[in-house]
Design an enzyme around this catalytic site. Structure first.
Site, PDB file in Angstrom:
ATOM      1  CG  ASP A  67      -3.827   0.578   9.453  1.00 52.26           C
ATOM      2  OD1 ASP A  67      -3.161  -0.446   9.683  1.00 52.26           O
ATOM      3  OD2 ASP A  67      -3.767   1.192   8.385  1.00 52.26           O
ATOM      4  CG  ASN A 136      -5.855   6.649  -2.076  1.00 48.19           C
ATOM      5  OD1 ASN A 136      -4.937   6.269  -1.361  1.00 48.19           O
ATOM      6  ND2 ASN A 136      -7.124   6.535  -1.726  1.00 48.19           N
ATOM      7  CG  HIS A 138      -4.444   4.893   1.776  1.00 49.00           C
ATOM      8  ND1 HIS A 138      -5.379   4.190   1.052  1.00 49.00           N
ATOM      9  CD2 HIS A 138      -3.553   3.960   2.193  1.00 49.00           C
ATOM     10  CE1 HIS A 138      -5.063   2.921   1.036  1.00 49.00           C
ATOM     11  NE2 HIS A 138      -3.968   2.744   1.713  1.00 49.00           N
ATOM     12  CD  GLU A 143      -8.554   5.828   2.045  1.00 48.20           C
ATOM     13  OE1 GLU A 143      -7.817   6.240   1.134  1.00 48.20           O
ATOM     14  OE2 GLU A 143      -8.871   4.630   2.162  1.00 48.20           O
TER      15      GLU A 143
HETATM   16  C1  F6R Z   1      -1.373  -0.967   6.244  1.00 44.92           C
HETATM   17  C2  F6R Z   1      -1.812   0.344   5.856  1.00 44.92           C
HETATM   18  C3  F6R Z   1      -2.029   0.765   4.443  1.00 44.92           C
HETATM   19  C4  F6R Z   1      -1.081   0.128   3.449  1.00 44.92           C
HETATM   20  C5  F6R Z   1      -1.382   0.612   2.036  1.00 44.92           C
HETATM   21  C6  F6R Z   1      -0.531  -0.089   0.995  1.00 44.92           C
HETATM   22  O1  F6R Z   1      -1.270  -1.095   7.644  1.00 44.92           O
HETATM   23  O2  F6R Z   1      -2.061   1.117   6.710  1.00 44.92           O
HETATM   24  O3  F6R Z   1      -1.895   2.171   4.380  1.00 44.92           O
HETATM   25  O4  F6R Z   1       0.245   0.445   3.772  1.00 44.92           O
HETATM   26  O5  F6R Z   1      -2.730   0.399   1.741  1.00 44.92           O
HETATM   27  O6  F6R Z   1      -0.908  -1.423   0.923  1.00 44.92           O
HETATM   28  P1  F6R Z   1      -0.091  -2.481   0.078  1.00 44.92           P
HETATM   29  O7  F6R Z   1       1.244  -2.600   0.738  1.00 44.92           O
HETATM   30  O8  F6R Z   1      -0.882  -3.744   0.166  1.00 44.92           O
HETATM   31  O9  F6R Z   1       0.025  -1.933  -1.301  1.00 44.92           O
END
Ligand code: F6R
Length: 240
Positions: A67, A136, A138, A143
């Site tokens: 992403d 959550n 995602h 989401e």
């Molecule tokens: C990152 C991504 C997000 C993260 C998620 C967890 O490329 O797509 O889904 O993996 O938000 O983020 P952290 O690791 O910062 O807790």
């Protein structure tokens, strides 16, 4: 699903790096799907060490990131392209022209998403997809919703995610409110998935990964239907 429980973040990072190293030894020209966020930082550090010590090589690797914020320029210090360069690509023997991140400045994000999925398919599909997980549930920026997207697409970020990511920006108002993300279908097509989770904050969501139910209100649970999913978490995450 295979569950690997590690003592702490450091061990989780080394375990994740070991699985990627094994993948590269078995198939040096692997197509890797990569993630950003704070979770994989330690794993990328370990991969840099392994590369510097010639234990592994990225020379033949192609990578596709999950992403990118939208709109955000690739040279912005909070872009995911910048993250990948500074955490991995600038420090290993990867051919940068074979590293791909969705274009956060694409004029036509729908077209960008379509081309991104086509490029992955034409490259032979992702061999190993690295994922973190949102509190959550995602995955990428898919989401919780009643309906989820299959393909790479432009999406709005929830307030929960904007809040969680505000720590990386000067203020919450600076966090982009949209992103281009691989869809659940794009992710599920990967031959192998490596999901990393660390720390108490992920306890609730990881608990939901361990029962027998799936729901789009916790997108990560859909990964349970994947034939080759490895979840690596640390004790703080598992025990809360
Ligand atoms: C990152 C991504 C997000 C993260 C998620 C967890 O490329 O797509 O889904 O993996 O938000 O983020 P952290 O690791 O910062 O807790």
């Amino acid at each position: 699903m295979k569950l690997i429980v590690c003592e702490n973040y450091e061990e989780m990072s080394k375990e994740g790096a070991k699985i990627i190293a094994e993948q590269l030894k078995n198939k040096p020209n692997s197509i890797l799907g990569l993630a950003t966020g704070s979770t994989p930082v330690g794993m990328y550090e370990e991969l840099r060490r392994m590369n510097a010590e010639k234990e592994i090589s990225f020379a033949e690797v192609t990578s596709y990131n999950l992403d990118e914020y939208y709109p955000l320029a690739p040279d912005h210090d909070q872009s995911y392209r910048y993250f990948m360069n500074t955490n991995l690509f600038d420090h290993v023997d990867i051919d940068k022209s074979k590293t791909f991140v969705p274009n956060g400045l694409a004029e036509n994000p729908a077209e960008e998403g379509k081309k991104y999925d086509e490029a992955i398919a034409n490259a032979g599909g992702i061999d190993l997809q690295v994922l973190g997980i949102g509190q959550n549930g995602h995955i990428g920026f898919n989401e919780p919703e009643d309906e989820l997207y299959v393909s790479t697409h432009l999406t709005g970020l929830t307030d929960n995610t904007i809040e969680a990511n505000a720590r990386f920006f000067a203020s919450k108002a600076d966090v982009p409110t949209q992103a281009i993300t691989m869809g659940l279908g794009s992710i599920m097509k990967a031959k192998k998935i490596l999901l990393l989770a660390s720390g108490k904050a992920k306890h609730d969501v990881v608990t939901k990964m361990l029962d027998d139910r799936i729901t789009t209100s916790v997108p990560s649970t859909l990964l349970k239907t994947h034939a080759d999913l490895i979840l690596i978490c640390d004790k703080a995450c598992l025990n809360g």
